[in-house]
Design a protein around this motif. Structure first.
Motif, PDB file in Angstrom:
ATOM      1  N   ALA A 122      37.866  31.848  15.636  1.00 30.67           N
ATOM      2  CA  ALA A 122      38.278  30.676  16.419  1.00 30.67           C
ATOM      3  C   ALA A 122      37.137  30.220  17.324  1.00 30.67           C
ATOM      4  CB  ALA A 122      39.503  31.015  17.263  1.00 30.67           C
ATOM      5  N   GLN A 123      36.315  31.166  17.752  1.00 28.28           N
ATOM      6  CA  GLN A 123      35.212  30.843  18.651  1.00 28.28           C
ATOM      7  C   GLN A 123      34.196  29.901  17.996  1.00 28.28           C
ATOM      8  OE1 GLN A 123      32.814  34.230  19.382  1.00 28.28           O
ATOM      9  NE2 GLN A 123      31.227  33.108  20.487  1.00 28.28           N
ATOM     10  N   THR A 124      33.625  30.374  16.871  1.00 23.81           N
ATOM     11  CA  THR A 124      32.628  29.576  16.176  1.00 23.81           C
ATOM     12  C   THR A 124      33.204  28.226  15.772  1.00 23.81           C
ATOM     13  OG1 THR A 124      32.196  31.701  15.161  1.00 23.81           O
ATOM     14  CG2 THR A 124      30.722  29.897  14.578  1.00 23.81           C
ATOM     15  N   ASP A 125      34.436  28.293  15.334  1.00 22.87           N
ATOM     16  CA  ASP A 125      35.084  27.069  14.920  1.00 22.87           C
ATOM     17  C   ASP A 125      35.120  26.048  16.056  1.00 22.87           C
ATOM     18  OD1 ASP A 125      38.115  26.373  13.122  1.00 22.87           O
ATOM     19  OD2 ASP A 125      36.019  26.152  12.536  1.00 22.87           O
ATOM     20  N   THR A 126      35.490  26.511  17.221  1.00 22.74           N
ATOM     21  CA  THR A 126      35.566  25.622  18.376  1.00 22.74           C
ATOM     22  C   THR A 126      34.199  25.048  18.715  1.00 22.74           C
ATOM     23  OG1 THR A 126      37.449  26.823  19.307  1.00 22.74           O
ATOM     24  CG2 THR A 126      36.121  25.519  20.815  1.00 22.74           C
ATOM     25  N   LYS A 127      33.192  25.902  18.773  1.00 19.69           N
ATOM     26  CA  LYS A 127      31.849  25.415  19.105  1.00 19.69           C
ATOM     27  C   LYS A 127      31.365  24.385  18.084  1.00 19.69           C
ATOM     28  CE  LYS A 127      28.735  28.211  20.949  1.00 19.69           C
ATOM     29  NZ  LYS A 127      27.911  29.402  21.336  1.00 19.69           N
ATOM     30  N   THR A 128      31.614  24.669  16.811  1.00 15.85           N
ATOM     31  CA  THR A 128      31.184  23.736  15.774  1.00 15.85           C
ATOM     32  C   THR A 128      31.921  22.413  15.878  1.00 15.85           C
ATOM     33  OG1 THR A 128      30.763  25.613  14.307  1.00 15.85           O
ATOM     34  CG2 THR A 128      30.882  23.439  13.297  1.00 15.85           C
ATOM     35  N   ARG A 129      33.215  22.494  16.100  1.00 17.83           N
ATOM     36  CA  ARG A 129      33.986  21.250  16.213  1.00 17.83           C
ATOM     37  C   ARG A 129      33.489  20.416  17.385  1.00 17.83           C
ATOM     38  NH1 ARG A 129      38.754  24.055  15.381  1.00 17.83           N
ATOM     39  NH2 ARG A 129      39.610  23.435  17.399  1.00 17.83           N
ATOM     40  N   ILE A 130      33.141  21.088  18.487  1.00 17.19           N
ATOM     41  CA  ILE A 130      32.616  20.363  19.642  1.00 17.19           C
ATOM     42  C   ILE A 130      31.270  19.719  19.302  1.00 17.19           C
ATOM     43  CG2 ILE A 130      31.655  20.647  21.956  1.00 17.19           C
ATOM     44  CD1 ILE A 130      33.769  22.769  22.492  1.00 17.19           C
ATOM     45  N   LEU A 131      30.404  20.473  18.640  1.00 14.52           N
ATOM     46  CA  LEU A 131      29.085  19.938  18.298  1.00 14.52           C
ATOM     47  C   LEU A 131      29.210  18.730  17.372  1.00 14.52           C
ATOM     48  CD1 LEU A 131      27.050  23.238  17.771  1.00 14.52           C
ATOM     49  CD2 LEU A 131      26.683  21.514  19.543  1.00 14.52           C
ATOM     50  N   ASP A 132      30.111  18.829  16.402  1.00 12.13           N
ATOM     51  CA  ASP A 132      30.280  17.706  15.468  1.00 12.13           C
ATOM     52  C   ASP A 132      30.794  16.455  16.181  1.00 12.13           C
ATOM     53  OD1 ASP A 132      29.397  19.243  13.393  1.00 12.13           O
ATOM     54  OD2 ASP A 132      31.385  19.782  12.649  1.00 12.13           O
ATOM     55  N   ALA A 133      31.790  16.671  17.038  1.00 12.33           N
ATOM     56  CA  ALA A 133      32.342  15.528  17.757  1.00 12.33           C
ATOM     57  C   ALA A 133      31.300  14.922  18.688  1.00 12.33           C
ATOM     58  CB  ALA A 133      33.570  15.964  18.555  1.00 12.33           C
ATOM     59  N   ALA A 134      30.524  15.773  19.343  1.00 19.63           N
ATOM     60  CA  ALA A 134      29.495  15.289  20.263  1.00 19.63           C
ATOM     61  C   ALA A 134      28.448  14.477  19.511  1.00 19.63           C
ATOM     62  CB  ALA A 134      28.836  16.468  20.980  1.00 19.63           C
ATOM     63  N   GLU A 135      28.018  15.001  18.386  1.00 21.18           N
ATOM     64  CA  GLU A 135      27.033  14.293  17.564  1.00 21.18           C
ATOM     65  C   GLU A 135      27.525  12.895  17.225  1.00 21.18           C
ATOM     66  OE1 GLU A 135      24.405  16.610  14.619  1.00 21.18           O
ATOM     67  OE2 GLU A 135      26.102  15.918  13.447  1.00 21.18           O
ATOM     68  N   GLN A 136      28.793  12.847  16.826  1.00 17.18           N
ATOM     69  CA  GLN A 136      29.369  11.572  16.405  1.00 17.18           C
ATOM     70  C   GLN A 136      29.464  10.586  17.565  1.00 17.18           C
ATOM     71  OE1 GLN A 136      32.933  12.141  14.124  1.00 17.18           O
ATOM     72  NE2 GLN A 136      33.728  10.097  14.591  1.00 17.18           N
ATOM     73  N   LEU A 137      29.974  11.043  18.692  1.00 16.99           N
ATOM     74  CA  LEU A 137      30.214  10.118  19.804  1.00 16.99           C
ATOM     75  C   LEU A 137      28.940   9.798  20.572  1.00 16.99           C
ATOM     76  CD1 LEU A 137      33.685  11.271  21.178  1.00 16.99           C
ATOM     77  CD2 LEU A 137      33.109   9.472  19.545  1.00 16.99           C
ATOM     78  N   PHE A 138      28.061  10.777  20.763  1.00 15.57           N
ATOM     79  CA  PHE A 138      26.789  10.496  21.430  1.00 15.57           C
ATOM     80  C   PHE A 138      26.010   9.456  20.640  1.00 15.57           C
ATOM     81  CE2 PHE A 138      26.478  14.885  23.684  1.00 15.57           C
ATOM     82  CZ  PHE A 138      27.453  14.476  24.569  1.00 15.57           C
ATOM     83  N   ALA A 139      26.066   9.565  19.308  1.00 16.01           N
ATOM     84  CA  ALA A 139      25.342   8.605  18.471  1.00 16.01           C
ATOM     85  C   ALA A 139      25.973   7.226  18.552  1.00 16.01           C
ATOM     86  CB  ALA A 139      25.312   9.083  17.024  1.00 16.01           C
ATOM     87  N   ARG A 140      27.305   7.184  18.505  1.00 15.03           N
ATOM     88  CA  ARG A 140      27.976   5.889  18.418  1.00 15.03           C
ATOM     89  C   ARG A 140      28.010   5.176  19.765  1.00 15.03           C
ATOM     90  NH1 ARG A 140      34.220   5.812  17.222  1.00 15.03           N
ATOM     91  NH2 ARG A 140      34.188   5.914  19.500  1.00 15.03           N
ATOM     92  N   ASP A 141      28.343   5.920  20.835  1.00  7.00           N
ATOM     93  CA  ASP A 141      28.558   5.278  22.131  1.00  7.00           C
ATOM     94  C   ASP A 141      27.472   5.581  23.148  1.00  7.00           C
ATOM     95  OD1 ASP A 141      30.952   4.465  20.994  1.00  7.00           O
ATOM     96  OD2 ASP A 141      32.063   6.170  21.786  1.00  7.00           O
ATOM     97  N   GLY A 142      26.590   6.515  22.828  1.00  5.64           N
ATOM     98  CA  GLY A 142      25.586   6.921  23.801  1.00  5.64           C
ATOM     99  C   GLY A 142      26.072   8.097  24.630  1.00  5.64           C
TER     100      GLY A 142
END
Lengths: 211, 211
Positions: free
Chosen positions: A2-22
């Motif tokens: 669950a740990q790695t999963d959470t970190k990865t999900r956060i990284l993926d979401a961050a990548e997506q939103l940081f790119a799209r919205d800054g």
DNA sequence: TTATAACTTAAACACTCGTTTGAAACGGCT
DNA sequence: AGCCGTTTCAAACGAGTGTTTAAGTTATAA
């Protein structure tokens, strides 16, 4: 895991939103909602929002820059084996091609490319400086190699031209064909593959212009 | 003229802070403090923060684009008088030179150049789209003119190359010699004048590369 | 099974944000 | 002088920000 999963999900979401919205316009609440994790999870796993974007950079840039370094050194070694100067175009290809290769394989990579394309003109000091810090070694290698490839070019001029090339490159990464909507009255953008080839042509011609 | 004075002070402060910190990271409070006006003055004179940045763009871009249009048309007319094709380099110079000319005369112009250099990679839809809307007419004229200058170049390819040129150009405007601190181990940047000339060389060579 | 570490959770904290409000001050006019 | 439209001002509004807390849950190792 669950740990790695959470970190990865956060990284993926961050990548997506940081790119799209800054970076600044992305809130922890929208980010954690997209990642389907608790609001406090980012601070627990990454310390802070700033720690998060550092991790976003590091996850992609570390393997990517390793490949770029290998390819640049391969070009240098082959040139030395032939007793010739390395070709500027081949060095640039070694610098650029891994990015586009990686776009085809990794999911969510396009988001990341938009993100780093924007990072060079990022107003926020902490974001930009951390990005530069990550890229500086490979950039230095490219610069020194191009000095060997184009010895007749004064150092200052070469440096400026590489900057121009970086500008063209990052602009292409931000306005990728997928993202940009065709303006009426203008031709539709080239497919990604061909666009990358043409970028290489454009940059090579500019770098090798007489001085 | 307390009125005009206030509006001008707000526009100057906005130009400075939007360029340095970005649109979203600039607060109305820091902006009005720098301009030495009341917090509510922006909403009174410009309606909203968004209305303010529109006004910031319009104040500089309207006269600037008028000059660029005149100079491009002058190149076209001279070419026609000589019965020759316009030269790509001259068209690009007409597009770029007024920007740098204007940097030398107008105070605070460098701030504005950084701002518009960043606007092309701006994540915020409203900011970017309003900037594009302001620039589209002159960009269209440049594109059509370059089609005449380089008739052998396919439309799609020319369009891509112009995009690359815009990237190099905006990158130079953001990382102006005044702003960028020299990284250790790299040559110091060229003076602005020469940098602009070299940009023109770089872009021209890229645009006119064989295809 | 029990002790212990790792992780998740809801709630709150202390700020900052852009905008609005209604009163006060100003300046040109008859 | 007195009116009136324009501009300035301090104060407050409601919403949103990143981060912290302390309790609760789950997994790991003895």
């Amino acid at each position: 895991m669950a740990q790695t999963d959470t970190k990865t999900r956060i990284l993926d979401a961050a990548e997506q939103l940081f790119a799209r919205d800054g970076y600044h316009s992305t809130s922890m609440r929208s980010l954690t909602e997209l990642a389907q994790v608790n609001l406090a999870a980012v601070n627990y796993h990454f310390g802070s929002k700033e720690g998060l974007i550092k991790a976003v950079f590091a996850r992609r840039l570390n393997p990517l820059n390793r490949i770029r370094q290998e390819q640049i050194e391969a070009v240098l070694q082959q040139a030395e084996a032939e007793g010739a100067r390395p070709q500027a175009k081949e060095l640039l290809r070694a610098f650029i091609a891994p990015i586009l290769e990686f776009r085809k394989t990794e999911s969510g990579a396009q988001n990341f490319l938009t993100l780093i394309g924007r990072s060079l003109s990022e107003p926020d000091e902490t974001v930009r400086s951390y990005f530069i810090q990550q890229v500086l070694p490979i950039f230095t290698l490219l610069f020194r190699s191009l000095q060997h490839a184009l010895p007749q070019l004064p150092e200052q001029l070469l440096f400026s031209r590489i900057q121009f090339a970086m500008g063209a490159m990052s602009h292409m990464m931000v306005n990728s064909p997928q993202h940009q909507k065709t303006l009426p009255g203008f031709p539709k953008p080239l497919p990604t593959e061909q666009m990358a080839d043409e970028l290489l042509e454009f940059i090579s011609a500019g770098l090798e212009a007489p001085c």
